[in-house]
Design a protein around this motif. Structure first.
Motif, PDB file in Angstrom:
ATOM      1  N   ALA A  77       0.522  -0.848  -0.243  1.00 32.73           N
ATOM      2  CA  ALA A  77      -0.052  -0.006  -0.021  1.00 32.73           C
ATOM      3  C   ALA A  77       0.845   0.974  -0.592  1.00 32.73           C
ATOM      4  CB  ALA A  77      -0.386   0.009   1.311  1.00 32.73           C
ATOM      5  N   PRO A  78       0.470   2.535  -0.847  1.00 33.20           N
ATOM      6  CA  PRO A  78       1.058   4.182  -0.682  1.00 33.20           C
ATOM      7  C   PRO A  78       1.337   3.868   1.069  1.00 33.20           C
ATOM      8  CG  PRO A  78      -0.399   3.857  -1.681  1.00 33.20           C
ATOM      9  CD  PRO A  78      -0.727   2.563  -1.414  1.00 33.20           C
ATOM     10  N   PRO A  79       2.101   4.493   1.009  1.00 32.00           N
ATOM     11  CA  PRO A  79       1.857   5.487   2.772  1.00 32.00           C
ATOM     12  C   PRO A  79       0.928   6.423   2.327  1.00 32.00           C
ATOM     13  CG  PRO A  79       4.217   6.281   0.901  1.00 32.00           C
ATOM     14  CD  PRO A  79       3.452   5.292  -0.005  1.00 32.00           C
ATOM     15  N   PRO A  80       0.919   6.713   3.890  1.00 29.74           N
ATOM     16  CA  PRO A  80      -0.346   7.847   4.013  1.00 29.74           C
ATOM     17  C   PRO A  80      -0.362   8.947   3.941  1.00 29.74           C
ATOM     18  CG  PRO A  80       0.182   6.439   5.827  1.00 29.74           C
ATOM     19  CD  PRO A  80       0.687   6.095   5.438  1.00 29.74           C
ATOM     20  N   LYS A  81      -0.753   9.709   3.211  1.00 31.76           N
ATOM     21  CA  LYS A  81      -0.219  11.066   3.281  1.00 31.76           C
ATOM     22  C   LYS A  81      -0.364  11.896   4.414  1.00 31.76           C
ATOM     23  CE  LYS A  81      -1.458  15.926   0.795  1.00 31.76           C
ATOM     24  NZ  LYS A  81      -0.623  16.298   1.666  1.00 31.76           N
TER      25      LYS A  81
ATOM     26  N   THR B 239     -11.497  23.674   6.268  1.00 33.58           N
ATOM     27  CA  THR B 239     -10.164  22.661   5.445  1.00 33.58           C
ATOM     28  C   THR B 239     -10.276  21.398   5.831  1.00 33.58           C
ATOM     29  OG1 THR B 239      -9.424  24.688   4.867  1.00 33.58           O
ATOM     30  CG2 THR B 239      -7.711  22.539   4.843  1.00 33.58           C
ATOM     31  N   LEU B 240      -9.732  20.972   7.732  1.00 38.75           N
ATOM     32  CA  LEU B 240      -9.197  20.013   8.254  1.00 38.75           C
ATOM     33  C   LEU B 240     -10.962  19.114   7.864  1.00 38.75           C
ATOM     34  CD1 LEU B 240      -7.119  20.936  10.849  1.00 38.75           C
ATOM     35  CD2 LEU B 240      -6.842  19.499   8.646  1.00 38.75           C
ATOM     36  N   LEU B 241     -11.982  19.804   8.093  1.00 41.86           N
ATOM     37  CA  LEU B 241     -13.552  19.207   7.982  1.00 41.86           C
ATOM     38  C   LEU B 241     -13.447  18.149   6.952  1.00 41.86           C
ATOM     39  CD1 LEU B 241     -16.314  20.856   9.842  1.00 41.86           C
ATOM     40  CD2 LEU B 241     -15.560  18.675  10.009  1.00 41.86           C
TER      41      LEU B 241
ATOM     42  N   ASP C 206     -11.746  11.560   3.362  1.00 44.81           N
ATOM     43  CA  ASP C 206     -10.019  10.811   4.077  1.00 44.81           C
ATOM     44  C   ASP C 206     -10.047  10.510   5.799  1.00 44.81           C
ATOM     45  OD1 ASP C 206      -8.437   8.533   4.485  1.00 44.81           O
ATOM     46  OD2 ASP C 206      -6.998   9.875   3.925  1.00 44.81           O
ATOM     47  N   PRO C 207     -11.301   9.611   5.716  1.00 46.46           N
ATOM     48  CA  PRO C 207     -11.666   9.288   7.400  1.00 46.46           C
ATOM     49  C   PRO C 207     -10.179   8.915   7.603  1.00 46.46           C
ATOM     50  CG  PRO C 207     -12.943   7.629   5.888  1.00 46.46           C
ATOM     51  CD  PRO C 207     -12.017   8.595   4.869  1.00 46.46           C
ATOM     52  N   ASP C 208      -9.163   8.400   7.270  1.00 44.34           N
ATOM     53  CA  ASP C 208      -7.674   8.242   8.217  1.00 44.34           C
ATOM     54  C   ASP C 208      -6.917   8.966   8.145  1.00 44.34           C
ATOM     55  OD1 ASP C 208      -8.486   5.544   9.145  1.00 44.34           O
ATOM     56  OD2 ASP C 208      -8.390   5.306   6.915  1.00 44.34           O
TER      57      ASP C 208
ATOM     58  N   ASP D  31     -12.247  15.494  14.867  1.00 45.68           N
ATOM     59  CA  ASP D  31     -12.048  14.821  14.900  1.00 45.68           C
ATOM     60  C   ASP D  31     -10.769  13.742  14.659  1.00 45.68           C
ATOM     61  OD1 ASP D  31     -13.013  11.885  16.677  1.00 45.68           O
ATOM     62  OD2 ASP D  31     -14.508  11.163  14.839  1.00 45.68           O
ATOM     63  N   ILE D  32     -10.074  14.751  13.685  1.00 46.33           N
ATOM     64  CA  ILE D  32      -8.968  13.868  13.545  1.00 46.33           C
ATOM     65  C   ILE D  32      -7.793  13.007  15.081  1.00 46.33           C
ATOM     66  CG2 ILE D  32      -6.552  14.343  11.976  1.00 46.33           C
ATOM     67  CD1 ILE D  32      -8.206  16.102  10.898  1.00 46.33           C
TER      68      ILE D  32
END
Length: 104
Positions: free
Chosen positions: A24-28, A55-57, A63-65, A92-93
């Motif tokens: 899997a590609p590394p997460p951003k 912006t964060l919302l 992307d929930p993760d 909720d991050i």
């Protein structure tokens, strides 16, 4: 003296590697920086707190993760960094890292 040979019949289901599966590609990782003057940037773009929250919302919705690393400059006061952490909690991050700089 002789001892009988003991037999142990234990069945095990071990996982097998899947061939043809690419890693899997590394997460951003999104970077939030709080400068010594209190300026807040997300991925090198300057934001005020309300706009940062929106912006964060949007990022969380797509992307929930979503993961974020928060860096506070060495001379920054706690209040702006705590405000950023509060915004992250509100949206909720939960994948949050902290980066520190040492004062020399």
């Amino acid at each position: 003296i002789t001892t009988p040979q003991l037999s142990n019949d234990l069945e095990m289901n071990l996982p097998t590697p899947k061939k043809n599966q690419s890693p899997a590609p590394p997460p951003k990782v999104n970077r939030i920086t709080v400068a010594a003057n209190g300026r807040i940037t997300l991925n090198d773009q300057t934001f005020e707190l309300p706009a940062l929250k929106q912006t964060l919302l949007a990022m969380k919705a797509s992307d929930p993760d979503t993961s974020v690393v928060v860096r506070g400059a060495a001379g920054v006061e706690y209040a702006p960094v705590i405000s950023v952490l509060d915004v992250l909690q509100q949206v909720d991050i939960t994948k949050v890292g902290l980066v520190t700089e040492t004062v020399q």
